[in-house]
Design a protein around this motif. Structure first.
Motif, PDB file in Angstrom:
ATOM      1  N   VAL A   1       0.978  -1.341  -0.570  1.00 42.49           N
ATOM      2  CA  VAL A   1       0.032   0.346   0.008  1.00 42.49           C
ATOM      3  C   VAL A   1       0.702   1.357   0.352  1.00 42.49           C
ATOM      4  CG1 VAL A   1      -1.575   1.379   1.253  1.00 42.49           C
ATOM      5  CG2 VAL A   1      -1.766  -1.176   1.100  1.00 42.49           C
TER       6      VAL A   1
ATOM      7  N   ALA B   1      -6.963   1.316   4.264  1.00 41.89           N
ATOM      8  CA  ALA B   1      -6.379  -0.243   3.631  1.00 41.89           C
ATOM      9  C   ALA B   1      -6.134  -0.617   4.108  1.00 41.89           C
ATOM     10  CB  ALA B   1      -6.275   0.167   2.352  1.00 41.89           C
ATOM     11  N   MET B   2      -5.085  -0.458   4.535  1.00 41.16           N
ATOM     12  CA  MET B   2      -3.756  -1.802   5.907  1.00 41.16           C
ATOM     13  C   MET B   2      -4.667  -2.267   6.592  1.00 41.16           C
ATOM     14  SD  MET B   2      -1.295  -3.320   5.076  1.00 41.16           S
ATOM     15  CE  MET B   2      -0.068  -3.000   4.582  1.00 41.16           C
TER      16      MET B   2
ATOM     17  N   LEU C   1      -6.659  -4.405   5.727  1.00 42.78           N
ATOM     18  CA  LEU C   1      -6.291  -6.170   5.279  1.00 42.78           C
ATOM     19  C   LEU C   1      -5.431  -6.697   6.423  1.00 42.78           C
ATOM     20  CD1 LEU C   1      -4.069  -4.381   2.282  1.00 42.78           C
ATOM     21  CD2 LEU C   1      -6.227  -6.142   2.016  1.00 42.78           C
ATOM     22  N   GLU C   2      -5.119  -6.094   7.505  1.00 44.89           N
ATOM     23  CA  GLU C   2      -4.600  -6.410   8.311  1.00 44.89           C
ATOM     24  C   GLU C   2      -4.925  -7.446   9.100  1.00 44.89           C
ATOM     25  OE1 GLU C   2      -3.291  -6.840  12.818  1.00 44.89           O
ATOM     26  OE2 GLU C   2      -4.969  -5.443  11.939  1.00 44.89           O
TER      27      GLU C   2
ATOM     28  N   LEU D   1       2.190  -7.950   4.009  1.00 36.33           N
ATOM     29  CA  LEU D   1       1.727  -6.939   4.169  1.00 36.33           C
ATOM     30  C   LEU D   1       2.342  -5.840   4.367  1.00 36.33           C
ATOM     31  CD1 LEU D   1      -1.625  -7.558   5.893  1.00 36.33           C
ATOM     32  CD2 LEU D   1      -1.578  -7.506   3.445  1.00 36.33           C
TER      33      LEU D   1
ATOM     34  N   ARG E   1     -11.351   0.968   2.772  1.00 37.25           N
ATOM     35  CA  ARG E   1     -11.864  -0.348   2.516  1.00 37.25           C
ATOM     36  C   ARG E   1     -11.998  -0.574   2.048  1.00 37.25           C
ATOM     37  NH1 ARG E   1     -14.546   3.242   7.313  1.00 37.25           N
ATOM     38  NH2 ARG E   1     -16.361   3.509   5.231  1.00 37.25           N
TER      39      ARG E   1
ATOM     40  N   ALA F   1      -9.622  -3.122   0.309  1.00 31.91           N
ATOM     41  CA  ALA F   1      -8.439  -3.710   0.934  1.00 31.91           C
ATOM     42  C   ALA F   1      -9.818  -5.569   1.421  1.00 31.91           C
ATOM     43  CB  ALA F   1      -9.053  -3.489   2.035  1.00 31.91           C
ATOM     44  N   GLU F   2     -11.129  -4.974   1.172  1.00 34.30           N
ATOM     45  CA  GLU F   2     -11.843  -6.171   1.115  1.00 34.30           C
ATOM     46  C   GLU F   2     -12.202  -6.660  -0.477  1.00 34.30           C
ATOM     47  OE1 GLU F   2     -15.854  -4.140   2.081  1.00 34.30           O
ATOM     48  OE2 GLU F   2     -15.196  -4.162   3.899  1.00 34.30           O
TER      49      GLU F   2
END
Ligand SMILES: Cc1cc2nc3c(=O)[nH]c(=O)nc-3n(C[C@H](O)[C@H](O)[C@H](O)COP(=O)(O)OP(=O)(O)OC[C@H]3O[C@@H](n4cnc5c(N)ncnc54)[C@H](O)[C@@H]3O)c2cc1C
Length: 432
Positions: free
Chosen positions: A6, A16-17, A20-21, A32, A324, A327-328
């Motif tokens: 990212v 986003a992170m 994802l995390e 990541l 969001r 990431a999804e």
């Protein structure tokens, strides 16, 4: 091993992170990595209050490494210098990284629209450092004006022009007016209450474009009542040392010009051979993917969603929604599920107008004045990341009710970009 990189630790990149995390952080086959040139998230809505000495600069930033879950993703403070889309690698100031999935969330920059002198003689207003420079430069001007015998020079030193009548410019000028009224005039004996002059210059027909016209009109009336000169249909054609030139030949002598006009694509993205919108932002599809590069996503101010202007507004809620969704979608893609399409439209607009006044439009409800100001404060306090920062800002606001603002300059005047330039040319009273 799948490496997800990212770029940008702002609202979009960090959101986003974080997702994802949460979803992939425990998977040993996924790596990541967040890369950003700042090691903190800057809470931009409170930047005007840093410029006006109401809030301490450190209180509106959250270090990336203090963010929950940070131990399960790697963070690298580095500057992205180029992106090799074909080679799936990112070139950094200190090396390079390869990626399997990439999220581009490097934000935007403020355009100068090619107006001569903006880069040299107007102060930018985008980062924490910009707000500190604005504050210090303003206090320096006031210090000089306090002992300046010539009324014309004093008047120039005390004239501040903010260019750009969007929410950013409006909130800034209102805060600066507070600073003059509540702190400068009572404490600087050489400055009369009628001497400071604050101007908001807007090229369009109205300020606060995008806000309901009735609220924009209320905001304009409020600014006028506070003595701020609001000039619409006013195009700046040149910025000179201590002068702003306007279309039609008029010039305003000003000690400080702050450029807060618009949003344009990040220069880093200009060279990428993919479609851009007219503002230079990357065009992404409804899944927030770059056309022709399904492994690359874009989010936040850096992008515009093809055919969905309502999802492309450069505001924090849009950046969070983008963060969001990318990431999804990456998680969905890795598990073979279908991708989702962005479904976002702004639900309102909040504009602070300084001490005890704001205009708010939220979910069809419109209100202004003190209740709106309380709502603005409460909402922004809740939205600040981390309890520690919330407490610090709440304390700053409370202490300001009892104690005066702090006028200590944090940087020597010689380190102010504008002072340094005018001094080098032997121009202006401050250069002496
Ligand atoms: C003064 C001001 C006030 C604002 N007030 C509000 C408000 O009240 N409400 C609201 O909704 N919106 C507000 N905004 C807009 C809001 O801040 C943006 O929409 C939001 O920050 C966009 O998030 P982002 O993640 O896309 O970009 P950013 O938050 O700008 O994050 C981009 C990140 O990328 C990093 N980066 C940039 N270039 C590089 C590079 N070359 N290499 C590595 N990293 C890089 C940056 O350091 C930053 O961390 C305001 C903006 C400003 C400037």
């Amino acid at each position: 091993m799948t490496r997800i990189v990212v770029l940008g630790g702002g609202f979009a990149g960090l959101e986003a992170m974080r997702v994802l995390e949460r979803r992939l952080g425990a998977r040993p086959d996924v790596e990541l990595l967040l890369v950003s040139d700042r090691n903190h998230l800057l809470f931009t809505p409170l930047l005007p209050q840093v410029a006006s000495s109401l809030v301490e600069p450190r209180h509106i930033v959250q270090p990336v490494r203090d963010i929950r879950g940070a131990r399960r993703f790697r963070f690298r403070r580095d500057r992205v210098v180029d992106i090799d889309l074909g080679g799936r690698r990112v070139l950094l100031a200190e090396g390079e990284v390869a990626y399997d999935r990439l999220v581009i969330a490097v934000g935007s920059v403020t355009p100068s629209f090619g107006v001569p002198g903006v880069d040299r003689y107007a102060l930018a207003y985008k980062s924490l450092e910009d707000a500190i420079v604005v504050r210090d430069h303003l206090i320096d001007l006031v210090e000089h004006a306090d002992h300046e015998p010539d009324p014309a020079v004093r008047r120039r030193l005390l004239t501040v022009c903010v260019v750009g009548g969007g929410a950013t410019g409006v909130e800034l000028i209102a805060e600066l007016e507070d600073l003059f009224r509540s702190y400068v005039v009572p404490r600087y004996r050489g400055i009369r209450p009628d001497e400071p002059r604050l101007l908001l210059l807007e090229a369009g027909r109205e300020i606060l474009r995008g806000v309901h016209p009735a609220l924009a009109a209320r905001a304009r009336r409020r600014l006028r009542r506070e003595g701020i000169e609001v000039r619409t249909d006013t195009q700046v054609t040149r910025v000179e040392p201590e002068t702003v030139e306007l279309a039609g030949g008029m010039a305003i002598a000003a000690g400080l010009v702050i450029w807060a006009a618009g949003v344009t694509g990040h220069p880093l993205l200009a060279g990428l051979a993919v479609p851009h919108d007219r503002l230079g932002r990357l065009m992404v599809d409804g899944h927030l993917r770059l056309p022709g590069y399904p492994e690359v996503y874009g989010a936040g101010d850096a992008v515009t969603v093809d055919g969905k202007p309502e999802a492309s507004v450069p505001i924090i809620p849009a950046a969070l929604a983008h963060g969001r969704l990318v990431a999804e979608n990456i998680v969905a893609e890795l598990s073979g599920r279908p991708l989702r399409t962005i479904d976002f439209a702004p639900r309102g607009m909040l504009v602070s107008l300084g001490e005890k006044h704001a205009v708010v439009e939220i979910m069809g409800l419109r209100f202004s004045g003190y209740p709106a100001w309380l709502f603005w404060n409460a909402l922004h306090l809740v939205k600040l990341v981390g309890l520690r920062k919330q407490v610090q800002v709440a304390l700053d606001w409370s202490l300001a009710r009892v104690f005066p603002r702090d006028s200590a300059m944090m940087r020597p005047a010689a380190r102010c970009p504008i002072c340094a330039r005018t001094a080098a040319q032997g121009l202006g009273a401050r250069a002496a």
